[in-house]
Design an enzyme around this catalytic site. Structure first.
Site, PDB file in Angstrom:
ATOM      1  N   HIS A 131       0.938  -1.314   0.134  1.00 22.18           N
ATOM      2  CA  HIS A 131       0.022   0.064   0.023  1.00 22.18           C
ATOM      3  C   HIS A 131       0.907   1.143   0.156  1.00 22.18           C
ATOM      4  O   HIS A 131       2.104   1.203   0.391  1.00 22.18           O
ATOM      5  CB  HIS A 131      -0.889  -0.177   1.277  1.00 22.18           C
ATOM      6  N   ASP A 184       3.076  -4.064   8.405  1.00 19.58           N
ATOM      7  CA  ASP A 184       1.936  -3.340   8.032  1.00 19.58           C
ATOM      8  C   ASP A 184       0.651  -4.192   8.302  1.00 19.58           C
ATOM      9  O   ASP A 184       0.441  -5.089   7.547  1.00 19.58           O
ATOM     10  CB  ASP A 184       1.605  -2.597   6.594  1.00 19.58           C
ATOM     11  N   GLN A 196      -4.760  -4.925   7.357  1.00 15.38           N
ATOM     12  CA  GLN A 196      -5.695  -6.019   6.907  1.00 15.38           C
ATOM     13  C   GLN A 196      -5.496  -7.192   7.703  1.00 15.38           C
ATOM     14  O   GLN A 196      -6.801  -8.178   7.924  1.00 15.38           O
ATOM     15  CB  GLN A 196      -5.374  -6.479   5.217  1.00 15.38           C
ATOM     16  N   LYS A 214     -10.534  -0.052  10.335  1.00 14.86           N
ATOM     17  CA  LYS A 214     -10.850  -1.305   9.732  1.00 14.86           C
ATOM     18  C   LYS A 214     -10.995  -2.346  10.682  1.00 14.86           C
ATOM     19  O   LYS A 214     -11.199  -3.493  10.410  1.00 14.86           O
ATOM     20  CB  LYS A 214      -9.265  -1.619   8.971  1.00 14.86           C
ATOM     21  N   CYS A 261      -4.830   2.245  -3.824  1.00 13.50           N
ATOM     22  CA  CYS A 261      -3.490   2.744  -3.013  1.00 13.50           C
ATOM     23  C   CYS A 261      -2.398   1.692  -3.366  1.00 13.50           C
ATOM     24  O   CYS A 261      -1.564   1.752  -2.418  1.00 13.50           O
ATOM     25  CB  CYS A 261      -3.701   3.089  -1.618  1.00 13.50           C
TER      26      CYS A 261
HETATM   27  N1  PMP Z   1      -2.004  -0.606   4.484  1.00 13.28           N
HETATM   28  C1  PMP Z   1      -2.833  -1.264   4.086  1.00 13.28           C
HETATM   29  C2  PMP Z   1      -2.414  -2.599   3.567  1.00 13.28           C
HETATM   30  C3  PMP Z   1      -4.334  -0.967   4.015  1.00 13.28           C
HETATM   31  O1  PMP Z   1      -5.246  -1.555   3.321  1.00 13.28           O
HETATM   32  C4  PMP Z   1      -4.371   0.293   4.389  1.00 13.28           C
HETATM   33  C5  PMP Z   1      -5.649   1.068   4.071  1.00 13.28           C
HETATM   34  N2  PMP Z   1      -6.331   0.886   2.950  1.00 13.28           N
HETATM   35  C6  PMP Z   1      -3.491   1.181   4.946  1.00 13.28           C
HETATM   36  C7  PMP Z   1      -2.135   0.687   5.068  1.00 13.28           C
HETATM   37  C8  PMP Z   1      -3.535   2.598   5.282  1.00 13.28           C
HETATM   38  O2  PMP Z   1      -4.074   2.630   6.245  1.00 13.28           O
HETATM   39  P1  PMP Z   1      -4.844   4.059   7.021  1.00 13.28           P
HETATM   40  O3  PMP Z   1      -5.372   4.788   5.774  1.00 13.28           O
HETATM   41  O4  PMP Z   1      -5.990   3.801   7.866  1.00 13.28           O
HETATM   42  O5  PMP Z   1      -3.552   4.647   7.764  1.00 13.28           O
END
Ligand code: PMP
Length: 398
Positions: free
Chosen positions: A115, A192, A195, A218, A355
């Site tokens: 991401h 990270d 998920q 999430k 993203c």
């Molecule tokens: N890493 C992953 C794998 C994600 O899916 C996401 C959110 N789509 C993020 C990071 C970023 O999370 P946040 O926008 O809540 O900071």
């Protein structure tokens, strides 16, 4: 599951089928209740007042930290920093920890499927310090080639950062094996877990990760809150990125000292109600049992995978065994068109690059449709998706 008031809504005259859980999840009634009760009964600033109400707010805030620590099986609440979410947690590690450790020519190891929030902060710190970004080789289904990974990790590798579960491919990466490789080379591993924390039991000690970040929103909790886990000695070496009130020990005119971790990272008034809400979400998940959550989402995801695979002209991306995320394309129909027709059927899916633009290039596409599952999704939701996809085909290829 009727704990989620929003799921009782209709969209375009149809019952809402919410399949965008990788973007954010809906909130159970008890999270909403706990946050409302906090504002009605306990609201005050934390860590400051000597009066009863301030003590109550502080206790609730710190109790939420202890809940997150237990949920991740951290050694103690001192290892849990409240952040705004995964993005802020990763930025804190990049700027506060890694920046001071990097020498020119050192390496940071990532994957092409990250991401943007687990890529751009490393790009910035690498540029600032003259370090080099490298990417772990992926096999064609998006899984990591561990043999090639072992070759890629050298004494110049200072940090490996990767998603536990990819938000596009659904790949569940072998964090413990990579942690062992990282540690043997003297590198740290940053996970990270945006998920994975909502999806499966995550035990930071079993993973032996050095840092791990996730987002409250999430995880069936509110927006604006998340947590960063760090090993005690590493958090001690991490510099605060933000400074000001609340994070200091003593302040002189020309110099100041900080509180210990985790409070030195929480400058200013924190997101108190949100932290309390995250604590309630953690309580909710603990009550359900993360093994049960995992099995429920796995069941619906595998069912969806099988059903989608039967649709002629549909391309699935990623491995067979996966977390609760399925990215796909339907022939040459643009993902936005697919998502628009699905919306007319009350089905909320994501369309776009998710993203993860470098991953889209790696897959040879500009965008995909993505269905992602949460604890309230059922096989009936998948059936609704499959029926509506047949309608999409009729609309675009009558
Ligand atoms: N890493 C992953 C794998 C994600 O899916 C996401 C959110 N789509 C993020 C990071 C970023 O999370 P946040 O926008 O809540 O900071």
């Amino acid at each position: 599951m009727n704990d989620f008031p929003l799921l009782e809504r209709e969209m375009n005259g149809r019952p809402l089928v919410y399949l965008d859980n990788a973007a954010t999840t809906q909130k159970p009634q008890r999270v909403l209740d706990v946050m409302e009760r906090y504002y009605r009964m306990h609201n005050a600033n934390v860590h400051r007042g000597v009066y009863q109400l301030a003590a109550e707010a502080t206790d609730l805030y710190e109790a939420a930290r202890a809940k997150v620590a237990a949920f991740l099986h951290a050694q103690g609440e001192g290892q849990i920093v409240f952040t705004r979410g995964t993005t802020e947690g990763i930025n804190l590690v990049a700027q506060g920890y890694l920046a001071q450790k990097l020498q020119p020519g050192d390496r940071i190891l990532l994957t092409v499927s990250e991401h943007h929030s687990n890529l751009v902060p490393w790009q910035r710190v690498a540029k600032e310090r003259g370090a080099v970004l490298r990417f772990l080789p992926l096999l064609s289904d998006g899984t990591i080639d561990l043999v090639a990974a072992a070759r890629e990790i050298t004494p110049r590798t200072k940090c490996i950062a990767l998603a536990h579960i990819s938000n596009v491919l659904g790949t569940i990466h072998p964090i413990r094996a990579l942690a062992d490789l990282a540690h043997a080379a003297g590198a740290v591993i940053v996970v990270d877990a945006a998920q994975s924390v909502p999806h499966m039991p995550v035990d930071v000690q079993a993973l032996d990760c050095d840092f791990l970040a996730f987002s409250g929103h999430k995880t069936y909790g509110p927006t604006g809150i998340g947590a960063l886990y760090g090993k005690t000695e590493l958090l001690a070496q991490t510099e605060p990125v933000q400074s000001g009130g609340e994070m200091i020990d003593t302040v002189e005119l020309y110099d100041s000292t900080w509180k210990p971790a985790p409070w030195k990272f929480e400058a200013g008034t924190p997101a108190i109600a949100e932290a309390v809400g995250l604590g309630a979400a953690v309580d909710f998940l603990t009550w359900l049992g993360m093994e049960h959550v995992h099995e429920t989402i796995q069941d619906v995801t595998q069912y969806a995978y099988e059903k989608l695979r039967e649709i002629e002209g549909l391309t699935l991306y990623g491995p067979t065994s996966r977390g609760g995320v399925i990215a796909f394309n339907l022939g040459t129909i643009h993902p936005h068109d697919v998502a628009t027709v699905l919306d007319a059927h009350g089905i909320a899916v994501r369309a776009g690059h998710h993203c993860a633009q470098p991953l889209m290039r790696w897959l040879g596409v500009t965008s995909t449709v993505r269905a992602s599952f949460g604890i309230y999704n059922t096989r009936a939701d998948v059936d609704a998706l499959v029926t509506a996809l047949a309608r999409v085909k009729e609309v675009f290829h009558p």
